[in-house]
Design an enzyme around this catalytic site. Structure first.
Site, PDB file in Angstrom:
ATOM      1  CB  THR A  13      46.549  -9.667  84.670  1.00 20.78           C
ATOM      2  OG1 THR A  13      45.636  -8.749  85.433  1.00 20.78           O
ATOM      3  CG2 THR A  13      47.194  -8.906  83.499  1.00 20.78           C
ATOM      4  CB  VAL A  14      49.365 -13.661  84.142  1.00 20.46           C
ATOM      5  CG1 VAL A  14      50.562 -14.797  83.596  1.00 20.46           C
ATOM      6  CG2 VAL A  14      49.921 -12.501  84.707  1.00 20.46           C
ATOM      7  CB  ALA A  33      55.508 -28.188  72.297  1.00 21.51           C
ATOM      8  CB  ALA A  43      39.891 -23.603  88.791  1.00 22.46           C
ATOM      9  CD  GLU A 129      61.984 -17.651  81.746  1.00 23.76           C
ATOM     10  OE1 GLU A 129      62.748 -18.594  81.794  1.00 23.76           O
ATOM     11  OE2 GLU A 129      62.523 -16.551  82.422  1.00 23.76           O
ATOM     12  CB  VAL A 132      62.527 -13.511  87.748  1.00 21.26           C
ATOM     13  CG1 VAL A 132      63.530 -12.323  87.688  1.00 21.26           C
ATOM     14  CG2 VAL A 132      62.610 -14.242  89.056  1.00 21.26           C
ATOM     15  CB  ILE A 136      63.182 -10.680  80.678  1.00 25.33           C
ATOM     16  CG1 ILE A 136      62.713  -9.041  80.305  1.00 25.33           C
ATOM     17  CG2 ILE A 136      64.542 -10.930  80.417  1.00 25.33           C
ATOM     18  CD1 ILE A 136      63.493  -7.939  81.278  1.00 25.33           C
ATOM     19  CE  LYS A 205      58.862  -9.462  90.062  1.00 24.73           C
ATOM     20  NZ  LYS A 205      58.410  -8.154  89.449  1.00 24.73           N
TER      21      LYS A 205
HETATM   22  P1  NDP Z   1      45.179 -11.442  88.885  1.00 29.89           P
HETATM   23  O1  NDP Z   1      44.600 -11.039  90.399  1.00 29.89           O
HETATM   24  O2  NDP Z   1      44.704 -10.522  87.733  1.00 29.89           O
HETATM   25  O3  NDP Z   1      44.438 -13.027  88.688  1.00 29.89           O
HETATM   26  C1  NDP Z   1      44.154 -13.699  89.532  1.00 29.89           C
HETATM   27  C2  NDP Z   1      42.879 -14.514  89.274  1.00 29.89           C
HETATM   28  O4  NDP Z   1      42.768 -15.718  90.157  1.00 29.89           O
HETATM   29  C3  NDP Z   1      41.411 -13.710  89.504  1.00 29.89           C
HETATM   30  O5  NDP Z   1      40.905 -13.912  88.608  1.00 29.89           O
HETATM   31  C4  NDP Z   1      40.994 -14.394  90.857  1.00 29.89           C
HETATM   32  O6  NDP Z   1      39.720 -14.329  91.295  1.00 29.89           O
HETATM   33  C5  NDP Z   1      41.315 -15.959  90.646  1.00 29.89           C
HETATM   34  N1  NDP Z   1      41.418 -16.409  92.122  1.00 29.89           N
HETATM   35  C6  NDP Z   1      41.683 -16.064  93.173  1.00 29.89           C
HETATM   36  N2  NDP Z   1      41.666 -16.835  94.167  1.00 29.89           N
HETATM   37  C7  NDP Z   1      41.200 -18.245  93.633  1.00 29.89           C
HETATM   38  C8  NDP Z   1      40.998 -19.311  93.726  1.00 29.89           C
HETATM   39  N3  NDP Z   1      41.160 -19.761  95.178  1.00 29.89           N
HETATM   40  N4  NDP Z   1      40.754 -20.451  92.926  1.00 29.89           N
HETATM   41  C9  NDP Z   1      40.508 -19.939  91.721  1.00 29.89           C
HETATM   42  N5  NDP Z   1      40.974 -18.649  91.188  1.00 29.89           N
HETATM   43  C10 NDP Z   1      41.041 -17.916  92.040  1.00 29.89           C
HETATM   44  O7  NDP Z   1      46.562 -11.756  89.067  1.00 29.89           O
HETATM   45  P2  NDP Z   1      47.691 -11.579  87.917  1.00 29.89           P
HETATM   46  O8  NDP Z   1      47.243 -12.283  86.650  1.00 29.89           O
HETATM   47  O9  NDP Z   1      47.890 -10.181  87.723  1.00 29.89           O
HETATM   48  O10 NDP Z   1      48.893 -12.734  88.640  1.00 29.89           O
HETATM   49  C11 NDP Z   1      48.863 -13.898  88.817  1.00 29.89           C
HETATM   50  C12 NDP Z   1      50.074 -14.505  89.118  1.00 29.89           C
HETATM   51  O11 NDP Z   1      51.216 -13.918  88.271  1.00 29.89           O
HETATM   52  C13 NDP Z   1      50.681 -13.764  90.673  1.00 29.89           C
HETATM   53  O12 NDP Z   1      51.344 -14.815  91.028  1.00 29.89           O
HETATM   54  C14 NDP Z   1      51.437 -12.596  90.238  1.00 29.89           C
HETATM   55  O13 NDP Z   1      52.420 -12.011  90.999  1.00 29.89           O
HETATM   56  C15 NDP Z   1      52.275 -13.105  88.863  1.00 29.89           C
HETATM   57  N6  NDP Z   1      52.650 -12.136  87.842  1.00 29.89           N
HETATM   58  C16 NDP Z   1      51.888 -11.304  87.588  1.00 29.89           C
HETATM   59  C17 NDP Z   1      52.417 -10.177  86.530  1.00 29.89           C
HETATM   60  C18 NDP Z   1      51.240  -9.159  85.822  1.00 29.89           C
HETATM   61  O14 NDP Z   1      51.874  -8.748  85.023  1.00 29.89           O
HETATM   62  N7  NDP Z   1      50.041  -9.266  86.305  1.00 29.89           N
HETATM   63  C19 NDP Z   1      53.861 -10.472  85.989  1.00 29.89           C
HETATM   64  C20 NDP Z   1      54.470 -11.425  86.652  1.00 29.89           C
HETATM   65  C21 NDP Z   1      53.912 -12.245  87.461  1.00 29.89           C
HETATM   66  P3  NDP Z   1      38.991 -12.891  91.486  1.00 29.89           P
HETATM   67  O15 NDP Z   1      39.375 -11.872  90.639  1.00 29.89           O
HETATM   68  O16 NDP Z   1      37.669 -13.118  91.275  1.00 29.89           O
HETATM   69  O17 NDP Z   1      39.518 -12.712  92.938  1.00 29.89           O
HETATM   70  N1  HSE Z   2      54.251  -5.671  90.367  1.00 34.74           N
HETATM   71  C1  HSE Z   2      55.136  -5.951  89.532  1.00 34.74           C
HETATM   72  C2  HSE Z   2      55.892  -4.979  88.855  1.00 34.74           C
HETATM   73  C3  HSE Z   2      54.585  -7.058  88.681  1.00 34.74           C
HETATM   74  O1  HSE Z   2      55.582  -3.804  88.834  1.00 34.74           O
HETATM   75  O2  HSE Z   2      56.900  -5.293  88.123  1.00 34.74           O
HETATM   76  C4  HSE Z   2      55.389  -7.857  87.849  1.00 34.74           C
HETATM   77  O3  HSE Z   2      55.787  -8.838  88.851  1.00 34.74           O
END
Ligand code: NDP
Ligand code: HSE
Length: 438
Positions: A13-14, A33, A43, A129, A132, A136, A205
């Site tokens: 997602t992110v 920048a 990866a 950033e 949390v 924001i 957070k």
């Molecule tokens: P996702 O689960 O959407 O993405 C994680 C990705 O990492 C997946 O594509 C997954 O692959 C891949 N992955 C897992 N293990 C490995 C590995 N060993 N090597 C390489 N890739 C790997 O997570 P999010 O993007 O939602 O979240 C990422 C981080 O951001 C987390 O720490 C989350 O807490 C934080 N965050 C997320 C927010 C959000 O809105 N989603 C908001 C704020 C923070 P696969 O799917 O195949 O397992």
């Molecule tokens: N699971 C978290 C939330 C995602 O609902 O706010 C953002 O860290």
């Protein structure tokens, strides 16, 4: 000047939002920048999906360690999540001399001390950033914008899932379980929502904000954590009648009277007239009170692909601007110089000072209220407001709702035990904390 080369670990997602925004706004970002920022290596376990997202723009691999080992990569962005492989990869990236950007609040709240120490030793930056309140810029505010202040307290709606659930419970008068199912169906809550609904995500957070606000190490294990699973629509309704809304708040407060810090996450009554009480749905908001600035409020999307990417990219720009600076002249990871962090203790929950909302199901007979108020008076707990409904027809029992002034939690717990033992108190007493946030 040659563009900064970024390696992305995890393009979910992110990660995909980061890739898209960096590409879409590359020219604007370069102008800010001072040089281009390019994701040149990605990866992800799902290589095929990753290739679909990045096309020919970046090399895609399954092995995250290949990104870390690539000498051309300047910054590693960890967007995998969790404390397992993510911790190993972040430490390995630091050991390889790479700067790190991460959105991983769980990792930093639990292992931040070790990670920041490793980064200092290597002279690299770890920027977070996005960890949390998503989009924001609250880390920037605490680390830089508010540095003149003695921060008194920080209080935030820092979990969108639970705020969505609480908003729905209030709007529709539905109980927690019903709304959780709906939130999962709509994609607001994850299939396993434990960290969100039990308050753990918010505590991660809040832990980071407490360190930034007060110059203390990250201490997630000392945080008091309560989620929203036991909250009922009845209490949301009574709170509303008394002029309050119930929000899951992450709170960090300096207590000069006892030389400690309160660090807690729990459902909290907040006056309906406060802006933060009106933050609805999945939105986030953080209030910071400083002695010079007064009360400030930061509002926006706390999650989601591009809002969170906005914060990740802000960190990439910061590192691009600062990576050639003497490490001693960079902004410290936790806002305070590392050798200036204090060991101010996190207070146990019994020592926390707040006001309370109490709901007691009582027999509708004489002397009941007197017995309850006597116990509160003997505990030196002052009543702020009291509400008693008429018994429903045919029922000889009713709800008594009490709002108290501030008291020490240990005193309240002792008083609650005495009230609960009264034969006229017919059900477990509901107690919720209340904050004025003025
Ligand atoms: P996702 O689960 O959407 O993405 C994680 C990705 O990492 C997946 O594509 C997954 O692959 C891949 N992955 C897992 N293990 C490995 C590995 N060993 N090597 C390489 N890739 C790997 O997570 P999010 O993007 O939602 O979240 C990422 C981080 O951001 C987390 O720490 C989350 O807490 C934080 N965050 C997320 C927010 C959000 O809105 N989603 C908001 C704020 C923070 P696969 O799917 O195949 O397992
Ligand atoms: N699971 C978290 C939330 C995602 O609902 O706010 C953002 O860290």
């Amino acid at each position: 000047m040659k563009a900064i080369q970024v390696g992305l670990l995890g393009i979910g997602t992110v990660g995909s939002g980061t890739f898209a925004v960096l590409k879409r706004n590359q020219e604007e970002i370069r102008r800010r920048a001072g040089r281009g920022i390019e994701i040149t290596m990605v990866a992800d376990l799902n290589v095929e999906r990753a290739r679909e997202i990045v096309g020919d723009a970046a090399q895609v691999v399954a092995d995250a360690r290949a990104v870390i080992a690539n000498p051309a990569i300047d910054i590693v962005v960890e967007l995998i999540g969790g404390y397992g492989i993510a911790k190993a990869l972040v430490l390995e990236a630091i050991a390889a001399g790479k700067h790190v950007v991460t959105a991983n609040k769980a990792l930093l709240a639990v292992h931040g001390t070790e990670i920041f120490a490793a980064a200092r030793e290597k002279g690299v930056m770890v920027a977070f950033e996005a960890a949390v309140a998503g989009g924001i810029p609250i880390i920037k505010a605490l680390r830089e914008g508010l540095t003149a202040n003695q921060v008194q307290w920080v209080a935030g709606i820092i979990n969108g899932t639970t705020n969505f659930i609480l908003s729905e419970m209030r709007d529709k008068g539905l109980d927690f379980d019903v709304v959780l199912k709906e939130a999962q169906r709509l994609g607001y809550a994850e299939a396993d929502p434990t960290f969100d609904i039990e308050g753990v995500d918010a505590a991660h957070k809040a832990t980071l904000m407490s360190a930034l606000a007060f110059g203390i190490p990250v201490q997630f294990d000392r945080a008091h954590v309560e989620g929203i699973t036991k909250l009922s629509a009845t209490d949301i309704r009574y709170a509303e009648q008394l002029g309050y809304r119930i929000k899951l708040l992450g709170i960090a407060r300096r207590r000069d009277d006892v030389q400690g810090i309160e660090l807690r996450v729990h459902p909290t009554l907040v006056p309906s007239k406060r802006l933060i009480a009106n933050v609805e749905g999945a939105m986030n908001a953080v209030m910071v009170q400083g002695d010079a600035v007064g009360t400030t409020l930061y509002y926006g999307k706390g999650a989601g692909s591009e809002p969170t990417a906005s914060a990740v990219i802000a960190d990439l720009v910061d590192i691009t601007r600062l990576h050639t600076a003497d490490p001693d002249h960079r902004v410290p990871h936790l806002a305070f110089q590392p050798d200036e962090l204090h060991a101010t203790p996190i207070l146990p929950i019994e020592a926390v000072r707040t006001a309370f909302y109490l709901r007691l199901r009582v027999a509708d007979q004489k002397g009941v209220l007197a017995a309850i108020t006597r116990i509160l008076a003997e505990a030196d707990i002052s009543i702020d407001a009291l509400l008693q409904r008429e018994s429903a027809e045919g029922e000889n029992q009713t709800d008594v709702i009490i709002l108290t002034h501030d008291t020490v939690e240990g005193e309240m717990r002792a008083a609650l035990a005495r009230m609960q033992a009264l034969p006229t108190v017919l059900a477990p007493i509901v107690s919720l904390r209340k904050e004025e946030l003025a």
